[in-house]
Design an enzyme around this catalytic site. Structure first.
Site, PDB file in Angstrom:
ATOM      1  N   LEU A  42       0.816  -1.215   0.000  1.00  0.00           N
ATOM      2  CA  LEU A  42       0.000   0.000   0.000  1.00  0.00           C
ATOM      3  C   LEU A  42       0.850   1.266   0.000  1.00  0.00           C
ATOM      4  CD1 LEU A  42      -2.843  -1.023   2.488  1.00  0.00           C
ATOM      5  CD2 LEU A  42      -2.715  -1.365   0.007  1.00  0.00           C
ATOM      6  N   GLY A  45      -1.568   6.344  -2.816  1.00  0.00           N
ATOM      7  CA  GLY A  45      -2.712   6.196  -3.729  1.00  0.00           C
ATOM      8  C   GLY A  45      -3.789   5.325  -3.103  1.00  0.00           C
ATOM      9  N   HIS A  46      -3.373   4.161  -2.593  1.00  0.00           N
ATOM     10  CA  HIS A  46      -4.327   3.284  -1.914  1.00  0.00           C
ATOM     11  C   HIS A  46      -4.941   3.994  -0.700  1.00  0.00           C
ATOM     12  CE1 HIS A  46      -1.408   0.138  -3.577  1.00  0.00           C
ATOM     13  NE2 HIS A  46      -2.550  -0.213  -4.129  1.00  0.00           N
TER      14      HIS A  46
HETATM   15  P1  AMP Z   1      -3.629  -2.391  -6.820  1.00  0.00           P
HETATM   16  O1  AMP Z   1      -3.198  -2.746  -5.447  1.00  0.00           O
HETATM   17  O2  AMP Z   1      -2.521  -1.891  -7.701  1.00  0.00           O
HETATM   18  O3  AMP Z   1      -4.481  -3.462  -7.452  1.00  0.00           O
HETATM   19  O4  AMP Z   1      -4.579  -1.128  -6.666  1.00  0.00           O
HETATM   20  C1  AMP Z   1      -5.694  -1.168  -5.810  1.00  0.00           C
HETATM   21  C2  AMP Z   1      -6.542   0.046  -6.086  1.00  0.00           C
HETATM   22  O5  AMP Z   1      -5.786   1.226  -5.834  1.00  0.00           O
HETATM   23  C3  AMP Z   1      -6.998   0.113  -7.552  1.00  0.00           C
HETATM   24  O6  AMP Z   1      -8.341   0.553  -7.607  1.00  0.00           O
HETATM   25  C4  AMP Z   1      -6.048   1.119  -8.139  1.00  0.00           C
HETATM   26  O7  AMP Z   1      -6.574   1.806  -9.254  1.00  0.00           O
HETATM   27  C5  AMP Z   1      -5.863   2.070  -6.960  1.00  0.00           C
HETATM   28  N1  AMP Z   1      -4.617   2.840  -7.135  1.00  0.00           N
HETATM   29  C6  AMP Z   1      -3.396   2.361  -7.441  1.00  0.00           C
HETATM   30  N2  AMP Z   1      -2.517   3.372  -7.590  1.00  0.00           N
HETATM   31  C7  AMP Z   1      -3.217   4.520  -7.384  1.00  0.00           C
HETATM   32  C8  AMP Z   1      -2.884   5.915  -7.406  1.00  0.00           C
HETATM   33  N3  AMP Z   1      -1.635   6.334  -7.675  1.00  0.00           N
HETATM   34  N4  AMP Z   1      -3.855   6.809  -7.139  1.00  0.00           N
HETATM   35  C9  AMP Z   1      -5.121   6.404  -6.873  1.00  0.00           C
HETATM   36  N5  AMP Z   1      -5.499   5.099  -6.840  1.00  0.00           N
HETATM   37  C10 AMP Z   1      -4.563   4.180  -7.089  1.00  0.00           C
END
Ligand code: AMP
Length: 292
Positions: A44, A47-48
């Protein structure tokens, strides 16, 4: 980790069993509580955390799932090296108002003899769908499975993975899954690089060249407002990426809902990029406001 009630003092409750998760969410909802859900693969970052904070602000209870989903990785992709940092992830959302962290084992999501997949066409067809065969089927399958375990009111996704948001929304609509989908803005490093768990793979030199992706999106926006035609803007994005040593998978301007060529040269556009630096593949996008 003790199975204590999640609250600010004790931190979130860690749940691994999907049935237990399901029971707790339904119990909360039956008490009239609005439940928000943030699905993640862990590692995490800010963004998360922005998704988690928005969920906690809008809902009475928030579930964060952490599951590195094997079915969305292709052969030769980074499934085995994907960072797995559960303790740091728990710390990253401490104080954000998370009620539960759902961290199932692979066989709780994909039982022995598992034989069912969700396949989405339409928005899943082009770009990531073309370059990563099976990826969006893996995403749709796991998101559907997670929605079964976490019957939340609303689920939060990042605009960073724009095509994924379209695929999830289409799956939810087509299958009649009773959940709202909220899309949250992309969080960036100070130099513009979109935050991603995969940024940790970048070597120092690659990290500095990775800013070319965001620069290309900004360049596209300036050219868009200057009235340039789509082909010229796409060419300029590709040239800038190539000049900074980013191997371009695609750099395109398309309709932001269908990901097909724009039907209007002025509205509903999004610039999307996928590129590789060494062994790291990054994606990013930027919706283009209506131009005059
Ligand atoms: P992931 O762990 O990469 O599958 O991402 C989980 C959630 O976090 C997904 O909905 C992604 O789009 C979101 N996410 C990942 N990176 C970012 C970011 N930089 N800004 C906003 N949301 C993000």
């Amino acid at each position: 980790m003790a199975h204590v009630r999640g609250d600010e003092a004790n931190g979130p409750m860690i749940i691994t069993d999907p049935q237990h998760m399901h029971r707790d969410v339904l119990a909360a909802r039956s008490r009239g509580r609005r439940v928000g859900f943030v699905p993640t693969m862990g590692a995490l970052h800010a963004g998360h955390v922005s998704l988690v904070k928005r969920a906690a602000a809008e809902c009475d209870d928030t579930v964060v799932s952490i599951f590195v989903n094997p079915t969305q990785f292709g052969p030769g992709e980074d499934f085995t090296r994907y960072p797995r940092t559960l303790d740091a992830d728990i710390a990253a959302v401490a104080g954000c108002g998370v009620t539960w962290i759902f961290a199932p084992a692979a066989d709780a999501i994909y039982p022995n003899g598992w034989a069912t997949r969700v396949v989405v066409d339409g928005p899943a067809r082009r770009f990531e769908g073309e370059l990563r065969p099976g990826h969006f089927s893996g995403v749709a399958t796991v998101v559907c499975r997670l929605f079964m375990a976490v019957p939340a009111d609303v689920a939060y996704f990042g605009a960073k993975d724009w095509q994924q948001t379209l695929v999830v929304k289409r799956m939810v609509r087509d299958l009649g899954v009773p959940v709202e989908i909220a899309v949250c803005p992309t969080i960036r490093e100070p130099d513009g690089l979109a935050m991603s768990s995969r940024n940790a793979y970048l070597l120092a030199d690659e990290r500095s060249r990775a800013t070319a992706i965001h620069e290309s999106l900004m360049l596209a926006e300036r050219a868009w407002f200057a009235g340039d035609d789509i082909a010229a803007i796409e060419h300029a994005m590709r040239s800038h990426l190539a000049a900074r040593g980013v191997a371009v998978d695609y750099a395109a301007i398309v309709d932001r809902e269908s990901l097909e060529p724009l039907s209007s040269p002025v509205a509903n556009a999004i610039a999307i990029i996928a590129g590789r630096l060494g062994t790291t593949r990054l994606i990013d996008n930027h919706p283009l406001p209506t131009r005059g």
